[in-house]
Design a protein around this motif. Sequence first.
Motif, short mmCIF file in Angstrom:
data_model
loop_
_atom_site.label_atom_id
_atom_site.label_comp_id
_atom_site.label_asym_id
_atom_site.label_seq_id
_atom_site.Cartn_x
_atom_site.Cartn_y
_atom_site.Cartn_z
N ARG A 1 0.86 -1.18 0.00
CA ARG A 1 0.00 0.00 0.00
C ARG A 1 0.89 1.23 0.00
NH1 ARG A 1 -2.36 1.36 5.52
NH2 ARG A 1 -0.55 2.72 5.53
N CYS A 2 0.93 1.94 -1.13
CA CYS A 2 1.76 3.14 -1.24
C CYS A 2 0.92 4.35 -0.88
CB CYS A 2 2.30 3.27 -2.67
SG CYS A 2 3.35 4.73 -2.87
N ASP A 3 1.29 5.01 0.21
CA ASP A 3 0.54 6.17 0.67
C ASP A 3 0.89 7.44 -0.10
OD1 ASP A 3 -0.98 4.82 2.67
OD2 ASP A 3 0.80 4.78 3.94
N GLY B 1 -6.78 8.22 4.95
CA GLY B 1 -8.13 7.76 5.26
C GLY B 1 -8.91 7.22 4.07
N THR B 2 -8.37 7.37 2.86
CA THR B 2 -9.03 6.84 1.67
C THR B 2 -9.09 5.32 1.76
OG1 THR B 2 -8.15 8.66 0.34
CG2 THR B 2 -8.93 6.72 -0.86
N PRO B 3 -10.27 4.72 1.55
CA PRO B 3 -10.35 3.26 1.63
C PRO B 3 -9.60 2.60 0.47
CG PRO B 3 -12.47 4.19 1.00
CD PRO B 3 -11.55 5.34 1.28
N LEU B 4 -9.19 1.37 0.68
CA LEU B 4 -8.56 0.60 -0.40
C LEU B 4 -9.56 0.42 -1.53
CD1 LEU B 4 -6.69 -2.22 1.57
CD2 LEU B 4 -5.80 -0.03 0.79
N PRO B 5 -9.07 0.26 -2.77
CA PRO B 5 -10.00 0.02 -3.87
C PRO B 5 -10.79 -1.26 -3.65
CG PRO B 5 -7.70 -0.13 -4.63
CD PRO B 5 -7.69 0.24 -3.18
N LEU C 1 -4.25 -3.91 5.82
CA LEU C 1 -3.89 -2.60 5.27
C LEU C 1 -5.03 -1.59 5.37
CD1 LEU C 1 -1.76 -3.72 2.21
CD2 LEU C 1 -1.01 -3.17 4.53
N VAL C 2 -6.24 -2.04 5.46
CA VAL C 2 -7.47 -1.28 5.72
C VAL C 2 -7.67 -0.04 4.83
CG1 VAL C 2 -8.92 -0.23 7.49
CG2 VAL C 2 -7.38 -2.08 8.10
N ALA C 3 -6.88 1.01 5.03
CA ALA C 3 -7.05 2.27 4.29
C ALA C 3 -5.69 2.94 4.12
CB ALA C 3 -8.00 3.20 5.03
N PHE C 4 -5.64 3.86 3.18
CA PHE C 4 -4.42 4.64 2.99
C PHE C 4 -4.25 5.60 4.16
CE2 PHE C 4 -5.69 3.30 -1.27
CZ PHE C 4 -4.50 2.76 -1.74
#
Length: 84
Positions: free
Chosen positions: A33-35, A71-75, A65-68
Amino acid sequence: MEYRFQVASDVIRDGLGVELTDSNGDVLAEVFRCDADNSLKISMFAENLPFAMVEKLVLIARDELVAFEDGTPLPMPAQLNCSA
């Protein structure tokens, strides 16, 4: 072969990953997960990994990994439209 899963933070790449490792600690595959750009990628570092282990890696990554960081949710998982 014995497999393990671990969560690893990567400050240089600005993100968090879930890794599939072997009993020696070698990383065989990773969901990262790349923030920095809100992307989610899988990388395979070994050939002929059992499908069940790769599938489990992806499922664990979804849970861990839940969200970036912002706070953006994962796709959401893609819908497969396969025709025979």
